[in-house]
Design an enzyme around this catalytic site. Structure first.
Site, short mmCIF file in Angstrom:
data_model
loop_
_atom_site.label_atom_id
_atom_site.label_comp_id
_atom_site.label_asym_id
_atom_site.label_seq_id
_atom_site.Cartn_x
_atom_site.Cartn_y
_atom_site.Cartn_z
N TYR A 10 6.20 7.20 17.71
CA TYR A 10 6.54 7.25 16.27
C TYR A 10 7.79 8.11 16.04
O TYR A 10 8.71 7.71 15.31
CB TYR A 10 5.33 7.81 15.53
N ALA A 11 7.83 9.30 16.66
CA ALA A 11 8.98 10.19 16.47
C ALA A 11 10.25 9.53 17.00
O ALA A 11 11.31 9.64 16.38
CB ALA A 11 8.73 11.53 17.17
N LYS A 43 11.39 6.95 14.47
CA LYS A 43 11.95 7.52 13.23
C LYS A 43 13.27 8.26 13.50
O LYS A 43 14.15 8.30 12.64
CB LYS A 43 10.92 8.45 12.58
N ARG A 101 0.84 -1.21 0.00
CA ARG A 101 0.00 0.00 0.00
C ARG A 101 0.87 1.25 0.00
O ARG A 101 2.08 1.18 0.27
CB ARG A 101 -0.87 0.03 1.26
N ILE A 135 1.85 12.79 3.50
CA ILE A 135 1.69 12.18 2.18
C ILE A 135 0.32 11.47 2.16
O ILE A 135 -0.03 10.77 3.12
CB ILE A 135 2.81 11.15 1.89
N SER A 141 10.62 9.98 8.74
CA SER A 141 9.49 10.92 8.79
C SER A 141 10.00 12.26 9.31
O SER A 141 10.95 12.29 10.12
CB SER A 141 8.41 10.39 9.73
P1 NAP Z 1 0.45 2.77 4.81
O1 NAP Z 1 -0.27 3.22 3.61
O2 NAP Z 1 -0.28 2.61 6.10
O3 NAP Z 1 1.23 1.42 4.46
C1 NAP Z 1 2.03 0.80 5.44
C2 NAP Z 1 2.68 -0.42 4.83
O4 NAP Z 1 3.46 -1.07 5.85
C3 NAP Z 1 1.67 -1.42 4.32
O5 NAP Z 1 2.15 -2.00 3.13
C4 NAP Z 1 1.61 -2.43 5.46
O6 NAP Z 1 1.21 -3.68 4.94
C5 NAP Z 1 3.07 -2.44 5.91
N1 NAP Z 1 3.24 -2.95 7.27
C6 NAP Z 1 2.75 -2.42 8.43
N2 NAP Z 1 3.04 -3.21 9.46
C7 NAP Z 1 3.73 -4.28 8.96
C8 NAP Z 1 4.29 -5.44 9.54
N3 NAP Z 1 4.21 -5.72 10.85
N4 NAP Z 1 4.90 -6.33 8.71
C9 NAP Z 1 4.99 -6.09 7.39
N5 NAP Z 1 4.48 -5.02 6.79
C10 NAP Z 1 3.85 -4.12 7.57
O7 NAP Z 1 1.66 3.77 5.17
P2 NAP Z 1 2.44 4.83 4.25
O8 NAP Z 1 1.84 6.15 4.49
O9 NAP Z 1 2.63 4.31 2.88
O10 NAP Z 1 3.84 4.82 5.03
C11 NAP Z 1 5.01 4.20 4.51
C12 NAP Z 1 6.19 4.71 5.31
O11 NAP Z 1 6.26 6.12 5.19
C13 NAP Z 1 6.10 4.41 6.80
O12 NAP Z 1 7.36 4.07 7.31
C14 NAP Z 1 5.63 5.71 7.39
O13 NAP Z 1 6.03 5.85 8.72
C15 NAP Z 1 6.33 6.71 6.47
N6 NAP Z 1 5.71 8.02 6.46
C16 NAP Z 1 4.44 8.21 5.98
C17 NAP Z 1 3.89 9.48 5.99
C18 NAP Z 1 2.51 9.78 5.47
O14 NAP Z 1 2.05 10.94 5.64
N7 NAP Z 1 1.82 8.87 4.82
C19 NAP Z 1 4.62 10.55 6.51
C20 NAP Z 1 5.89 10.32 7.00
C21 NAP Z 1 6.43 9.04 6.96
P3 NAP Z 1 0.30 -4.73 5.75
O15 NAP Z 1 -0.66 -3.93 6.59
O16 NAP Z 1 -0.33 -5.57 4.70
O17 NAP Z 1 1.26 -5.50 6.57
#
Ligand code: NAP
Length: 246
Positions: free
Chosen positions: A154-155, A158, A13, A187, A141
């Site tokens: 979370y902070a 990261k 995702r 994002i 992040s």
């Molecule tokens: P997301 O849409 O919630 O996707 C999270 C992904 O991580 C999914 O593919 C999920 O797959 C996987 N995941 C979660 N727990 C897991 C586990 N125990 N084992 C294996 N896979 C796992 O999140 P996103 O927004 O794309 O975030 C991706 C990265 O960017 C993260 O590290 C997040 O902290 C960072 N980030 C995001 C934002 C934002 O605003 N979106 C901002 C700053 C940083 P399953 O649930 O199928 O396991």
């Protein structure tokens, strides 16, 4: 990236999915992992339907399952002979103010976002060291750079990722292995889909570009750092946040 083998966590995702597709577009063989096998298969199907040069191999892995990680990495190396690129992208949030944050909420976030990166990277490093080439890109992040209220767990995870990445950059640089962090701001993904409208509005006012980012904007930065042309960049934190933190 035709000959490159990439392992991307959280490829089912959001940002991870976009990274898998961006790597496959450039011809890489991408092993995508997450817990939801059906969602992973959809990413594989999308790469096929778009006739991307590379391929996406979906493999289920729960990163919180420490015992599963070494056999998982061995299985990938058995099948592909190596891992050239590791993108530690998977992450979770369990937000709340520190005063009311439970141990379980702290531990769960630290395990998924930081401990698992240590376990996985430790398992992947030997093949990169052996081949004297590697790219490790960790998705951090802005929260880990500047702190955000409600995100102590979370902070911390990261910020820890940044320390881990800089250390790896120093330990592995002589083997032509780079390690960098991409630190996104807000994002548009499932992760922030639950934010109330008033918060969304006030966060957007803090962003000079006036909008949240798209997954492709983070993915392209990660792919750049994973490419041959980023050969002299290591130990850096590249913030992709529309200018929110500066
Ligand atoms: P997301 O849409 O919630 O996707 C999270 C992904 O991580 C999914 O593919 C999920 O797959 C996987 N995941 C979660 N727990 C897991 C586990 N125990 N084992 C294996 N896979 C796992 O999140 P996103 O927004 O794309 O975030 C991706 C990265 O960017 C993260 O590290 C997040 O902290 C960072 N980030 C995001 C934002 C934002 O605003 N979106 C901002 C700053 C940083 P399953 O649930 O199928 O396991």
């Amino acid at each position: 990236m035709n000959d490159r083998v990439a392992l991307v966590t959280g490829g089912s995702r959001g940002i991870g999915r976009a990274i898998c597709l961006a790597l496959a577009k450039r011809g890489a063989k991408v092993v995508a992992c997450a817990r939801d096998g059906d969602a992973l298969k959809e990413v594989t199907d999308e790469a096929r339907s778009r006739e991307l040069a590379g391929e996406i191999d979906p493999r289920v892995l729960d990163l919180n399952d420490r015992e599963a990680i070494d056999p998982f990495v061995s299985g990938v190396i058995d099948d592909y002979d190596r891992i050239d690129i590791l993108i530690n992208n998977a992450g979770i949030t369990r937000d709340g103010l520190l005063a009311s944050m439970g141990d379980d909420e702290f531990d769960e976030v630290l395990t998924t976002n930081l401990r698992s990166v240590f376990w996985l990277t430790r398992a992947v490093c030997p093949t990169m060291v052996w081949r004297r080439w590697g790219r490790i890109v960790n998705i951090g992040s802005v929260s880990g750079v500047m702190g955000l209220a409600g995100q102590a767990n979370y902070a911390a995870s990261k910020a820890g990722l940044i320390g881990l990445s800089k250390t790896l950059a120093k330990e592995l640089g002589k083997r032509k292995i780079t390690c960098n962090v991409v630190a996104p701001g807000f994002i548009t993904t499932d992760m922030i889909s639950g934010l109330p409208d008033d918060l969304v509005k006030s966060f957007k006012q803090m962003i000079p570009l006036g909008r949240f980012g798209e997954v492709e904007e983070v993915a392209e930065t990660a792919v750049f750092l994973a490419s041959d042309v980023a050969s002299y960049i290591t130990g850096q934190v590249i913030v992709v946040d529309g200018g929110m933190h500066m």
